[in-house]
Design a protein around this motif. Structure first.
Motif, PDB file in Angstrom:
ATOM      1  N   SER A 184     -11.252   4.909  -2.476  1.00  0.00           N
ATOM      2  CA  SER A 184     -11.008   6.015  -3.660  1.00  0.00           C
ATOM      3  C   SER A 184      -9.960   5.315  -4.528  1.00  0.00           C
ATOM      4  O   SER A 184      -9.502   6.170  -5.069  1.00  0.00           O
ATOM      5  N   ALA A 185     -10.345   4.124  -5.109  1.00  0.00           N
ATOM      6  CA  ALA A 185      -9.479   3.821  -5.826  1.00  0.00           C
ATOM      7  C   ALA A 185      -9.490   4.237  -7.467  1.00  0.00           C
ATOM      8  O   ALA A 185     -10.880   4.264  -7.810  1.00  0.00           O
ATOM      9  N   ASN A 186      -8.454   4.382  -8.101  1.00  0.00           N
ATOM     10  CA  ASN A 186      -8.686   4.476  -9.615  1.00  0.00           C
ATOM     11  C   ASN A 186      -8.334   3.217 -10.358  1.00  0.00           C
ATOM     12  O   ASN A 186      -8.651   2.827 -11.486  1.00  0.00           O
ATOM     13  N   ASP A 204       1.232   6.410  -5.839  1.00  0.00           N
ATOM     14  CA  ASP A 204      -0.120   7.281  -6.164  1.00  0.00           C
ATOM     15  C   ASP A 204      -1.037   6.410  -5.209  1.00  0.00           C
ATOM     16  O   ASP A 204      -1.206   5.274  -5.320  1.00  0.00           O
ATOM     17  N   PRO A 205      -1.847   7.418  -4.213  1.00  0.00           N
ATOM     18  CA  PRO A 205      -2.873   6.803  -3.374  1.00  0.00           C
ATOM     19  C   PRO A 205      -3.991   6.322  -4.007  1.00  0.00           C
ATOM     20  O   PRO A 205      -4.787   5.424  -3.532  1.00  0.00           O
ATOM     21  N   SER A 206      -4.236   6.538  -5.315  1.00  0.00           N
ATOM     22  CA  SER A 206      -5.320   5.870  -5.946  1.00  0.00           C
ATOM     23  C   SER A 206      -4.936   4.727  -6.689  1.00  0.00           C
ATOM     24  O   SER A 206      -5.939   3.842  -7.107  1.00  0.00           O
ATOM     25  N   VAL A 207      -3.784   4.166  -6.630  1.00  0.00           N
ATOM     26  CA  VAL A 207      -3.561   2.456  -6.790  1.00  0.00           C
ATOM     27  C   VAL A 207      -3.942   1.900  -5.517  1.00  0.00           C
ATOM     28  O   VAL A 207      -2.584   1.985  -4.738  1.00  0.00           O
ATOM     29  N   VAL A 256       2.210   0.944  -5.682  1.00  0.00           N
ATOM     30  CA  VAL A 256       1.219   0.719  -5.058  1.00  0.00           C
ATOM     31  C   VAL A 256       1.222   1.964  -3.966  1.00  0.00           C
ATOM     32  O   VAL A 256       2.119   2.146  -3.129  1.00  0.00           O
ATOM     33  N   GLY A 257       0.075   2.571  -3.938  1.00  0.00           N
ATOM     34  CA  GLY A 257       0.048   3.763  -2.755  1.00  0.00           C
ATOM     35  C   GLY A 257      -0.730   3.310  -1.526  1.00  0.00           C
ATOM     36  O   GLY A 257      -0.331   3.768  -0.629  1.00  0.00           O
TER      37      GLY A 257
END
Length: 268
Positions: free
Chosen positions: A98-100, A8-11, A51-52
């Motif tokens: 752009s991390a969540n 997931d690229p937000s991780v 990890v994205g």
């Protein structure tokens, strides 16, 4: 393992790294296993399935030009921010990418186990908390080796800490505001079984560097060492722990300044 969406690229895993360590200046680019330590850390973190994106967060101080250039040469994403306000450096890096969810790693952990990252992130996701860690600093007891430290935080919680944290140690050590007052955030401590908290696998002193180099050499400089394998290795070679047995680990309330000696682990 459940609880996260692979890649997931937000991780976003953020690895803090700077050259101006108090006890071992320039350590992040010192050679371990035939490669600079920072290279070893980035590659191992990249193996984590949870990890994205993996980003290096260094400083805009001229002393860290070599870190930025190293990242440029190897194609590692890199952000340059505050030297001592590492909380701000993390927040700005996380916002830029752009991390969540932010996974905090330090650049002096060349033996980081990707499976330990996945275990911690998975527990964080499944529990639905604001912050999770596989260890907390003294006075808390740890079951994970020093040098295998992972902290995971929701972006909105990190943003709140960035807005509200005032104490110097809370700014330099990034996450204390998330856990140093009970009830402020929903937190989770992810213990390790068996208890390996007695092991010191970080690189913060010359003694640490000697030990970690010996470990890499023993295993043929592989980048695929698990925490389980390391635990078995030290059971078979307990005498190696004496190499860095006298190194004192810093309390989470201590801080470093340029020109000051806090007597403990540099935050990166």
């Amino acid at each position: 393992m459940s609880g996260f969406i692979p890649r997931d690229p937000s991780v976003v895993a953020i690895i803090q790294a700077r050259m101006s360590s108090n006890r071992l200046p320039g350590k992040v680019l010192m050679e371990i296993g035939g490669k600079p330590m920072l290279f070893q850390v980035v590659q191992r973190v990249r193996h984590a399935q949870s990890v994205g994106r993996v980003v290096v967060a260094t400083t805009h101080d001229p002393s860290d030009d070599p870190v930025a250039e190293f990242c440029r040469q190897h194609g590692f994403p890199c952000y340059r921010g505050e030297l001592q306000d590492v909380l701000d450096r993390y927040y700005q890096t996380a916002k830029l990418f752009s991390a969540n969810t932010v996974v905090r790693i330090t650049g002096d952990c060349p033996l980081m186990d990707p499976c330990e990252i996945d275990r911690t992130v998975s527990a964080f996701m499944e529990a639905g908390v604001d912050f999770a860690a596989n260890r907390l600093p003294p006075p808390w007891e740890r079951t994970t080796p020093i040098g295998m430290d992972i902290e995971v935080v929701r972006m909105d919680a990190l943003a709140r800490a960035w807005r509200e944290a005032q104490a110097k140690y809370e700014r330099e050590h990034v996450m204390p505001y998330l856990y140093d007052q009970e009830g402020r955030f929903r937190t989770l401590l992810v213990d390790h079984d068996p208890d390996l908290g007695h092991l010191r696998l970080t690189v913060d002193t010359p003694e640490d560097l000697i030990l970690v180099r010996r470990i890499f050499e023993h295993f043929g400089n592989t980048d695929d060492l698990s925490l389980h394998t390391l635990g078995q290795f030290f059971e078979s070679h307990p005498e190696l722990r004496q190499i860095n047995a006298n190194v004192r680990h810093k309390s989470f309330t201590e801080f470093d300044n340029q020109g000051e000696k806090a007597g403990g682990k540099s935050s990166g």
